[in-house]
Design a protein around this motif. Structure first.
Motif, short mmCIF file in Angstrom:
data_model
loop_
_atom_site.label_atom_id
_atom_site.label_comp_id
_atom_site.label_asym_id
_atom_site.label_seq_id
_atom_site.Cartn_x
_atom_site.Cartn_y
_atom_site.Cartn_z
N LYS A 38 36.07 38.12 33.29
CA LYS A 38 35.84 37.01 34.22
C LYS A 38 37.12 36.66 34.97
CE LYS A 38 32.32 34.79 31.38
NZ LYS A 38 32.07 33.63 30.52
N ALA A 39 38.22 36.58 34.26
CA ALA A 39 39.50 36.24 34.89
C ALA A 39 39.92 37.32 35.89
CB ALA A 39 40.58 36.05 33.83
N LEU A 40 39.77 38.56 35.51
CA LEU A 40 40.14 39.65 36.41
C LEU A 40 39.20 39.72 37.60
CD1 LEU A 40 41.09 42.41 33.84
CD2 LEU A 40 42.63 41.08 35.30
N GLY A 41 37.95 39.37 37.41
CA GLY A 41 37.00 39.35 38.51
C GLY A 41 37.41 38.35 39.57
N ARG A 42 37.83 37.18 39.15
CA ARG A 42 38.31 36.17 40.10
C ARG A 42 39.58 36.65 40.78
NH1 ARG A 42 36.62 32.54 35.93
NH2 ARG A 42 38.73 32.45 35.13
N LEU A 43 40.44 37.31 40.05
CA LEU A 43 41.67 37.83 40.63
C LEU A 43 41.35 38.87 41.69
CD1 LEU A 43 44.74 37.99 40.70
CD2 LEU A 43 44.61 39.66 38.85
N SER A 44 40.39 39.74 41.40
CA SER A 44 40.00 40.76 42.36
C SER A 44 39.45 40.13 43.63
CB SER A 44 38.95 41.70 41.75
OG SER A 44 39.51 42.39 40.67
N THR A 45 38.66 39.07 43.48
CA THR A 45 38.13 38.37 44.65
C THR A 45 39.26 37.77 45.46
OG1 THR A 45 36.09 37.88 43.46
CG2 THR A 45 36.56 36.53 45.40
N ARG A 46 40.22 37.14 44.79
CA ARG A 46 41.36 36.56 45.50
C ARG A 46 42.18 37.63 46.20
NH1 ARG A 46 43.39 32.47 40.79
NH2 ARG A 46 41.67 31.01 40.93
N ALA A 47 42.36 38.76 45.52
CA ALA A 47 43.13 39.85 46.12
C ALA A 47 42.43 40.38 47.36
CB ALA A 47 43.34 40.96 45.10
N THR A 48 41.12 40.48 47.31
CA THR A 48 40.35 40.95 48.47
C THR A 48 40.51 39.99 49.65
OG1 THR A 48 38.76 42.02 47.01
CG2 THR A 48 38.04 41.59 49.26
N TRP A 49 40.42 38.69 49.37
CA TRP A 49 40.59 37.70 50.43
C TRP A 49 42.02 37.74 50.99
CZ3 TRP A 49 37.27 34.88 53.13
CH2 TRP A 49 35.97 34.73 52.65
N GLU B 277 44.07 40.29 51.04
CA GLU B 277 44.22 41.50 51.83
C GLU B 277 43.56 41.35 53.18
OE1 GLU B 277 43.53 46.25 51.31
OE2 GLU B 277 42.06 44.90 50.42
N ALA B 278 42.37 40.76 53.21
CA ALA B 278 41.68 40.54 54.49
C ALA B 278 42.50 39.61 55.38
CB ALA B 278 40.30 39.96 54.23
N GLY B 279 43.10 38.60 54.77
CA GLY B 279 43.94 37.67 55.53
C GLY B 279 45.15 38.36 56.12
N LEU B 280 45.74 39.25 55.37
CA LEU B 280 46.91 39.99 55.88
C LEU B 280 46.51 40.88 57.05
CD1 LEU B 280 48.68 41.01 52.54
CD2 LEU B 280 49.48 39.36 54.24
N ARG B 281 45.37 41.52 56.93
CA ARG B 281 44.93 42.41 58.01
C ARG B 281 44.63 41.64 59.28
NH1 ARG B 281 40.16 45.07 55.82
NH2 ARG B 281 40.73 44.74 53.68
N THR B 282 44.06 40.42 59.16
CA THR B 282 43.73 39.66 60.37
C THR B 282 44.97 39.07 61.01
OG1 THR B 282 43.27 37.67 59.08
CG2 THR B 282 41.40 39.09 59.58
N HIS B 283 46.06 38.94 60.27
CA HIS B 283 47.29 38.38 60.81
C HIS B 283 48.29 39.46 61.22
CE1 HIS B 283 45.57 34.68 59.81
NE2 HIS B 283 46.34 34.26 58.85
N GLY B 284 47.81 40.69 61.28
CA GLY B 284 48.64 41.77 61.79
C GLY B 284 49.64 42.33 60.83
#
Length: 50
Positions: free
Chosen positions: A29-40, A42-49
């Motif tokens: 469960k803890a790692l699942g939340r971490l994976s979700t945060r990491a995905t968000w 990463e998406a944030g980094l890609r949208t900010h160039g």
């Protein structure tokens, strides 16, 4: 091995399994939340160039 060890081993293994399953489930469960945060993140980094 002592005479009572053969009977004790399966019971000990069964009792040890419960806390180990609980730890595994909580870790997943803890790692699942971490994976979700990491995905968000990463998406944030890609949208900010980045």
């Amino acid at each position: 091995m002592e005479s009572g060890d053969a009977e004790l081993t399966p019971a000990t293994t069964a009792h040890a399994g419960l806390p180990l399953r609980t730890i595994r489930e909580e870790s997943a469960k803890a790692l699942g939340r971490l994976s979700t945060r990491a995905t968000w993140a990463e998406a944030g980094l890609r949208t900010h160039g980045a």
